[in-house]
Enzyme design. Sequence first.
Site, mmCIF file in Angstrom:
data_model
loop_
_atom_site.group_PDB
_atom_site.id
_atom_site.type_symbol
_atom_site.label_atom_id
_atom_site.label_comp_id
_atom_site.label_asym_id
_atom_site.label_seq_id
_atom_site.Cartn_x
_atom_site.Cartn_y
_atom_site.Cartn_z
ATOM 1 N N GLU A 610 -3.878 -1.417 -11.396
ATOM 2 C CA GLU A 610 -2.685 -0.581 -11.195
ATOM 3 C C GLU A 610 -2.829 0.351 -10.007
ATOM 4 O OE1 GLU A 610 0.511 0.368 -11.028
ATOM 5 O OE2 GLU A 610 0.692 -0.046 -13.172
ATOM 6 N N ASP A 682 -3.192 -0.821 5.733
ATOM 7 C CA ASP A 682 -3.266 -0.397 4.329
ATOM 8 C C ASP A 682 -1.925 -0.664 3.623
ATOM 9 O OD1 ASP A 682 -4.479 1.216 2.104
ATOM 10 O OD2 ASP A 682 -2.760 2.498 2.586
ATOM 11 N N LYS A 686 -0.869 -3.404 0.568
ATOM 12 C CA LYS A 686 -0.120 -3.081 -0.652
ATOM 13 C C LYS A 686 1.112 -3.970 -0.761
ATOM 14 C CE LYS A 686 -1.932 1.588 -0.808
ATOM 15 N NZ LYS A 686 -1.827 2.938 -0.260
#
Length: 824
Positions: A610, A682, A686
């Site tokens: 998560e 980054d 995601k």
Amino acid sequence: MTEAGRVVHKFGGTSLADPGCFRRVARILAAWPEPRQVVVVSAMGGTTDTLVHAVELAASRDDSYRDVLEGLCVRHSDTIRELLPSEAAGPVIAAIDRDMGDILDVLRAAMLLRGFSRDTMELVTGYGEVWSAQILAALLSTLGVDTEWLDAREVLTVQRNSRDVDVDWAASRERISEWTNRHRTAPTLVITGFIASTEDGVAATLGRNGSDFSASIFAALLDATEIHIWTDVDGVMSANPRLVSEAVTLDTLSYDEAMELAYFGAKVIHPSTMAPAVERALPIYIRNTFKPDLPGTRIHATSSSAFPVKGLATIEDIALLNLEGTGMIGVPGTAHRLFGALRDEGISVVMISQGSSEHSICFAVPNALAERARAAVEQAFFAEQHHGQIQRVDVTTDCSILAVVGEGMAGRPGVAARFFSSLGKAGINLRAIAQGSSERNISVVVNGSDTQRALRAAHAGFYLSEQTLSIGLVGAGNVGGTLLGQLQQQARRLKHEFDLDLRIRGIATSSKMLLSEQPIDLEHWRDQLEESGELPDLAKFAMHVHADHLPHAVLIDCTASDDVARLCGTWLERGIHVITPNKRANTGTIEYYRRLRQANRAEGAHYLYETTVGAALPIIQTLHDLVQTGDEIDQIEGILSGTLSYLFNRLDETHSFSSLVEEARRLGFTEPDPREDLCGTDVARKTVILAREMGIPLELSDVATTSLVPESLRDGSVDDFMAALPAFDAEMEARRREAADRGEVLRFVGSIGRDGAASVALRGYPQSHPFARIQLTDNIVLFRTQRYRDNPLVIQGPGAGREVTAAGVFADLLRLAAYLGAPV
Ligand code: ADP
Ligand code: ASP
Ligand code: MG
């Protein structure tokens, strides 16, 4: 002689290992409130083994038995000299020298005869007790305790049988009363354990570990009221603590339970010890010489416990014999003949199991007797084998018996189920099963190589919470370190409220790793890692954490390392659960990602991540729920970097872009090299994680990523970069003003559509858009789906920082525990 109120103490070899031990024992006795006491002693630790060895050497014509004896002699005289003043030491050393002379004579005979008899062995091996009793008696006397010593061979009379001995109570009683009449009765009497003599005065022993039995025999003969057996553990434990580190000390045991445990290998007490105590209802206490303040275990007629199982024990070096044949069905007397034949051979049968079809009988004997047992059985059933009514006698050596013991098992369903399912889960093959009709014991035969694993797995099944998690943390920096702090705060409550037992058993950093059988003390883990950490080896680390005696293993990867991420697949494939905030595993090749999912499905190992997107914000879980409930995702769009969120929230005409980067860096909101944030990778990672969660097989290279790092500043040092960045402020200010003129703000956004088009870029959003109304390092994600079409589902909140990220990892750990059945 009636000595009402006397206590019989027994000190084992482990309690008499060296001069310090003798002093400790003397202190316990000197401090005892009741001055009259009987002290039964074993030989100094290891002495009996050494004497056995000397006999065997001599019988095999190896004259090094002399050196072995010399070593024993030196050990004893050194101990005596250290403990006693010379005038007291002299006579004891002289007595031992005389005994050594006798032993040398006997062993020389054994050498000439190339063998030894039972008489020889029992005579020689009994000397250790004679020496330790004299040493302790002399020490107590020099300390002012009025003491006498007694060589048990003078009074304790036994008849030998094929296996061990039967006590001749009448003769022993008579001889002890004669002895008492001949001697003055000192308040403290030190008696040799282990040894006795036959009616004809031949030296005998009570069998290995027999000093416990001596203690209860003398308790009966001297009408004592209690027996205290002092050893090197806190009492009888739920399993041998050398094999099961989680073993717990039992408060009470019934005589029957203690006997079963002892019979099945718990060597903390000799099985014969209980019988003399039962008749007189004498309580037996098992206590730790090294911690005399502890109460120990009380063995008595009844033992109350809400718990069905008391303990587990194993006997190793067992052979399993199986007699099989159709000719046995319905034929009366088969078992009688079988066991009669074994009895005639003097072979004791440790366990028996027969199927109700009577087609086979299976029994266990010590390994060493296996061939003799087979020969005896084949001879007894020669005719049947000849006529084909009995097909064969199979022998399987090198097995072990594992027994679970407890009175509370009687009449309580489910105990066997739990026992067998724990063994099944650990992949242990059971070769035979037996349950006594008392229901106090269930025994199974397993392969010798599985002994410890089987014991640990079964012990865990009864004694550990099913939600015991063996946890290994890789990476103990910002997030990992904070997580350990949070776990320390909550672990006790979680155990208490939900029976959730979170055990950190390994911590690894890039330079060191700490492995521990016991849960690591989370208050002092840094010191422990520093002091006793070893070089990191993640294969060893994973193997340690994945201990099969603990119900579940989980590895938490709090690194940003590709190397660690590459191991996650193997871990999951081995059934280890994985939790991680590290984006690397999920953003490797799509093949690797599929392997992770597949391992998750095939091995039942959970993979939770998560915190890879938006720290603890429930982004992955929400997306997962949308997909699994059949919603169709049209687009996901989000501000997914706390750093970039901060920069553009603060950007206005008074703050230049470079000054904000400087400020964010100072506040610790950026990576040490801010280009790692500004380049957009980054955010692209995601975006890939979200895409794959949607079912789109996206690679990192498929994301059209616009970097905020000017082309000319991509290489070079951080300082050079920071110094050169202001030159680009005007460009950024122009873009900001342009957007502002349109009534928009700039936001750095990752987005993925249902067609798989993915991008990461700086875009303008109107003031009314949710992206315009965020603060500080907030992350925000918009889900446009079939169900959330007109008005998107929005998740917003702080999406970075060690506390929230660690808490998100912790929440994953609790989610895992819930999947595994914890009521959290
Ligand atoms: P002593 O020399 O005092 O007679 P032993 O070595 O004979 O001591 O017995 C104590 C040892 O028994 C312990 O150190 C432990 O390793 C072993 N042991 C085996 N099973 C158990 C058990 N269930 N509880 C406690 N100790 C056990
Ligand atoms: N010394 C003997 C043995 O080692 C008896 C005992 O310690 O109980 O077996
Ligand atoms: Mg013992």
